[in-house]
Design a protein around this motif. Structure first.
Motif, PDB file in Angstrom:
ATOM      1  N   PHE A 215      -6.521   2.183  -0.830  1.00 35.80           N
ATOM      2  CA  PHE A 215      -5.082   2.226  -0.605  1.00 35.80           C
ATOM      3  C   PHE A 215      -4.715   3.125   0.570  1.00 35.80           C
ATOM      4  O   PHE A 215      -3.708   2.878   1.250  1.00 35.80           O
ATOM      5  CB  PHE A 215      -4.367   2.653  -1.886  1.00 35.80           C
ATOM      6  CG  PHE A 215      -4.267   1.550  -2.905  1.00 35.80           C
ATOM      7  CD1 PHE A 215      -3.255   0.617  -2.829  1.00 35.80           C
ATOM      8  CD2 PHE A 215      -5.224   1.414  -3.895  1.00 35.80           C
ATOM      9  CE1 PHE A 215      -3.165  -0.418  -3.743  1.00 35.80           C
ATOM     10  CE2 PHE A 215      -5.153   0.380  -4.815  1.00 35.80           C
ATOM     11  CZ  PHE A 215      -4.126  -0.547  -4.745  1.00 35.80           C
ATOM     12  N   ILE A 216      -5.514   4.168   0.828  1.00 36.25           N
ATOM     13  CA  ILE A 216      -5.274   4.977   2.034  1.00 36.25           C
ATOM     14  C   ILE A 216      -5.491   4.119   3.276  1.00 36.25           C
ATOM     15  O   ILE A 216      -4.692   4.143   4.223  1.00 36.25           O
ATOM     16  CB  ILE A 216      -6.209   6.209   2.055  1.00 36.25           C
ATOM     17  CG1 ILE A 216      -5.798   7.210   0.971  1.00 36.25           C
ATOM     18  CG2 ILE A 216      -6.160   6.888   3.426  1.00 36.25           C
ATOM     19  CD1 ILE A 216      -6.789   8.349   0.801  1.00 36.25           C
ATOM     20  N   THR A 217      -6.572   3.351   3.281  1.00 34.97           N
ATOM     21  CA  THR A 217      -6.869   2.483   4.425  1.00 34.97           C
ATOM     22  C   THR A 217      -5.771   1.449   4.635  1.00 34.97           C
ATOM     23  O   THR A 217      -5.307   1.227   5.766  1.00 34.97           O
ATOM     24  CB  THR A 217      -8.226   1.780   4.217  1.00 34.97           C
ATOM     25  OG1 THR A 217      -9.246   2.764   4.026  1.00 34.97           O
ATOM     26  CG2 THR A 217      -8.576   0.913   5.419  1.00 34.97           C
ATOM     27  N   LEU A 218      -5.330   0.803   3.546  1.00 29.93           N
ATOM     28  CA  LEU A 218      -4.259  -0.188   3.662  1.00 29.93           C
ATOM     29  C   LEU A 218      -2.973   0.448   4.188  1.00 29.93           C
ATOM     30  O   LEU A 218      -2.257  -0.153   5.012  1.00 29.93           O
ATOM     31  CB  LEU A 218      -4.004  -0.843   2.302  1.00 29.93           C
ATOM     32  CG  LEU A 218      -5.114  -1.761   1.771  1.00 29.93           C
ATOM     33  CD1 LEU A 218      -4.775  -2.226   0.357  1.00 29.93           C
ATOM     34  CD2 LEU A 218      -5.310  -2.955   2.687  1.00 29.93           C
ATOM     35  N   SER A 219      -2.679   1.679   3.722  1.00 28.83           N
ATOM     36  CA  SER A 219      -1.467   2.368   4.181  1.00 28.83           C
ATOM     37  C   SER A 219      -1.522   2.625   5.680  1.00 28.83           C
ATOM     38  O   SER A 219      -0.543   2.372   6.408  1.00 28.83           O
ATOM     39  CB  SER A 219      -1.294   3.695   3.424  1.00 28.83           C
ATOM     40  OG  SER A 219      -1.103   3.481   2.049  1.00 28.83           O
ATOM     41  N   TYR A 220      -2.665   3.106   6.167  1.00 32.11           N
ATOM     42  CA  TYR A 220      -2.763   3.436   7.587  1.00 32.11           C
ATOM     43  C   TYR A 220      -2.832   2.186   8.458  1.00 32.11           C
ATOM     44  O   TYR A 220      -2.374   2.202   9.609  1.00 32.11           O
ATOM     45  CB  TYR A 220      -3.948   4.358   7.851  1.00 32.11           C
ATOM     46  CG  TYR A 220      -3.595   5.808   7.598  1.00 32.11           C
ATOM     47  CD1 TYR A 220      -2.739   6.488   8.465  1.00 32.11           C
ATOM     48  CD2 TYR A 220      -4.063   6.482   6.485  1.00 32.11           C
ATOM     49  CE1 TYR A 220      -2.385   7.807   8.231  1.00 32.11           C
ATOM     50  CE2 TYR A 220      -3.709   7.804   6.233  1.00 32.11           C
ATOM     51  CZ  TYR A 220      -2.866   8.458   7.120  1.00 32.11           C
ATOM     52  OH  TYR A 220      -2.500   9.754   6.881  1.00 32.11           O
ATOM     53  N   ILE A 221      -3.387   1.095   7.950  1.00 35.48           N
ATOM     54  CA  ILE A 221      -3.334  -0.156   8.701  1.00 35.48           C
ATOM     55  C   ILE A 221      -1.891  -0.581   8.933  1.00 35.48           C
ATOM     56  O   ILE A 221      -1.487  -0.931  10.052  1.00 35.48           O
ATOM     57  CB  ILE A 221      -4.116  -1.264   7.955  1.00 35.48           C
ATOM     58  CG1 ILE A 221      -5.625  -0.993   8.022  1.00 35.48           C
ATOM     59  CG2 ILE A 221      -3.807  -2.641   8.563  1.00 35.48           C
ATOM     60  CD1 ILE A 221      -6.449  -1.942   7.179  1.00 35.48           C
ATOM     61  N   GLN A 222      -1.085  -0.511   7.856  1.00 40.92           N
ATOM     62  CA  GLN A 222       0.323  -0.874   7.981  1.00 40.92           C
ATOM     63  C   GLN A 222       1.067   0.112   8.885  1.00 40.92           C
ATOM     64  O   GLN A 222       1.941  -0.278   9.669  1.00 40.92           O
ATOM     65  CB  GLN A 222       0.983  -0.922   6.600  1.00 40.92           C
ATOM     66  CG  GLN A 222       2.397  -1.468   6.601  1.00 40.92           C
ATOM     67  CD  GLN A 222       2.470  -2.888   7.129  1.00 40.92           C
ATOM     68  OE1 GLN A 222       1.695  -3.745   6.717  1.00 40.92           O
ATOM     69  NE2 GLN A 222       3.386  -3.144   8.054  1.00 40.92           N
ATOM     70  N   ILE A 223       0.706   1.399   8.795  1.00 37.19           N
ATOM     71  CA  ILE A 223       1.328   2.414   9.660  1.00 37.19           C
ATOM     72  C   ILE A 223       1.039   2.111  11.122  1.00 37.19           C
ATOM     73  O   ILE A 223       1.930   2.141  11.980  1.00 37.19           O
ATOM     74  CB  ILE A 223       0.827   3.823   9.284  1.00 37.19           C
ATOM     75  CG1 ILE A 223       1.451   4.267   7.953  1.00 37.19           C
ATOM     76  CG2 ILE A 223       1.172   4.828  10.383  1.00 37.19           C
ATOM     77  CD1 ILE A 223       0.835   5.528   7.385  1.00 37.19           C
ATOM     78  N   PHE A 224      -0.235   1.813  11.447  1.00 35.16           N
ATOM     79  CA  PHE A 224      -0.605   1.539  12.836  1.00 35.16           C
ATOM     80  C   PHE A 224       0.094   0.286  13.358  1.00 35.16           C
ATOM     81  O   PHE A 224       0.524   0.242  14.510  1.00 35.16           O
ATOM     82  CB  PHE A 224      -2.122   1.380  12.961  1.00 35.16           C
ATOM     83  CG  PHE A 224      -2.879   2.669  12.754  1.00 35.16           C
ATOM     84  CD1 PHE A 224      -2.313   3.879  13.091  1.00 35.16           C
ATOM     85  CD2 PHE A 224      -4.164   2.659  12.224  1.00 35.16           C
ATOM     86  CE1 PHE A 224      -2.997   5.070  12.909  1.00 35.16           C
ATOM     87  CE2 PHE A 224      -4.858   3.834  12.029  1.00 35.16           C
ATOM     88  CZ  PHE A 224      -4.273   5.046  12.378  1.00 35.16           C
TER      89      PHE A 224
END
Length: 315
Positions: A215-224
């Protein structure tokens, strides 16, 4: 109580070796560990004081940072004093039940992964839905997140203690080749079938580290994606800059975690002292580095630190 084949019933006292193979130089190894502990205590305490006393920092990002600092202080304090007692004062013994309690405390306060997930959520809302940031991350939700992160770890690790106490009755030795009460280090002392203990340990690791990293990875993908869609270069840089410290802490924590995990599981030919050192560094380096990273990378924190140490008192 000893029995005839050299095994023992569930022992009342365990003895730490420390770092096997490096016993003669453990007194010197204790010096950098002690220095890291002192810096972790000082740095995280300073962060807590700054965040508590400065009203402008009473925002979700800094509240999560305060949670991280508090749990880092607790985790270091659970591990390092006993470790230095082994290295410097020849105090290797620990009661079996106290050892299990230390194991439970370590996993209860080893919640950096959960707090990093909360920080990723904060950055996601702040960048992807800034107008609702204050509404979504209300004080009530922050309290729920803080309690949930601690309870998740405490509840998930509790069955590990029960499985050890209820299933494992015979032990081949009372000597632990470690510096603290690590789950597998205790389980490997038993002569009985420990597959259930190992499977549950992997289950807990996945439920915490595996769940959080996804979920951290998914969050940062969406952030980027959101950041790169911003029309102005300055706006992109400003948004990305608020995430740099989190990304640095995230990378150093998970790189250490996975490196330690894979060498422990698959590094059969790696000397045991390497496994022990990596296990210690995995737990002690993040509390030592986190306040440094946030102090350097976060302008608000850096400005308050400089103000404390370098502001001139009026004559």
């Amino acid at each position: 109580m000893p029995i005839t084949n050299g095994t023992v019933f569930m022992p009342s006292v365990l003895t730490f070796i420390g770092i096997p193979g490096l016993e003669t130089i453990q007194c010197w190894i204790g010096i950098p560990f002690c220095a890291m502990y002192i810096i972790a205590l000082a740095g995280n305490s300073l962060l807590l004081i700054i965040i508590k006393t400065e009203p402008s920092l009473h925002e979700p990002m800094y509240i999560f940072l305060a949670m991280l600092g508090a749990t880092d202080i607790a985790l270091s304090t659970i591990i390092v004093p006993k470790m230095l007692g082994i290295f410097w004062f020849h105090l290797p013994e620990i009661y079996f039940d106290v050892c299990l309690f230390q194991m439970w405390l370590i996993h209860t306060f080893q919640v950096e992964s959960g707090i990093l997930l909360a920080m990723a959520l904060d950055r996601y809302v702040a960048i992807c839905d800034p107008l609702r940031h204050t509404t979504i991350l209300s004080q009530k939700l922050l309290i729920h997140i803080a309690v949930g992160v601690i309870l998740r770890a405490a509840i998930l690790v509790a069955p590990s203690i029960v499985l050890i106490k209820c299933r494992l009755k015979l032990y081949r030795t009372t000597v632990i080749s470690h510096t603290y009460c690590e789950h597998m280090a205790i389980v490997k002392l038993a002569i009985e079938d420990v597959r259930i203990n190992k499977i549950y340990g992997l289950f807990v690791a996945f439920c915490i580290l595996g769940f959080d990293i996804i979920f951290i990875t998914l969050s940062y993908i969406q952030i980027f994606i959101t950041v790169f869609q911003l029309p102005q270069k300055e706006a992109r840089f400003k948004a990305f800059n608020t995430c740099i410290a989190h990304i640095c802490v995230f990378l150093q924590f998970y790189l250490l975690a996975f490196f330690s995990f894979f060498t422990h599981r698959f590094g059969a030919h790696i000397p045991s002292y390497v496994h022990i050192l990596l296990s210690n560094l995995y737990l002690l380096v993040p509390p030592f580095l986190n306040p440094i990273v946030y102090g350097v990378k976060t302008k608000q924190i850096r400005d308050h630190v400089l103000k404390i140490f370098f502001s001139k008192n009026p004559s």
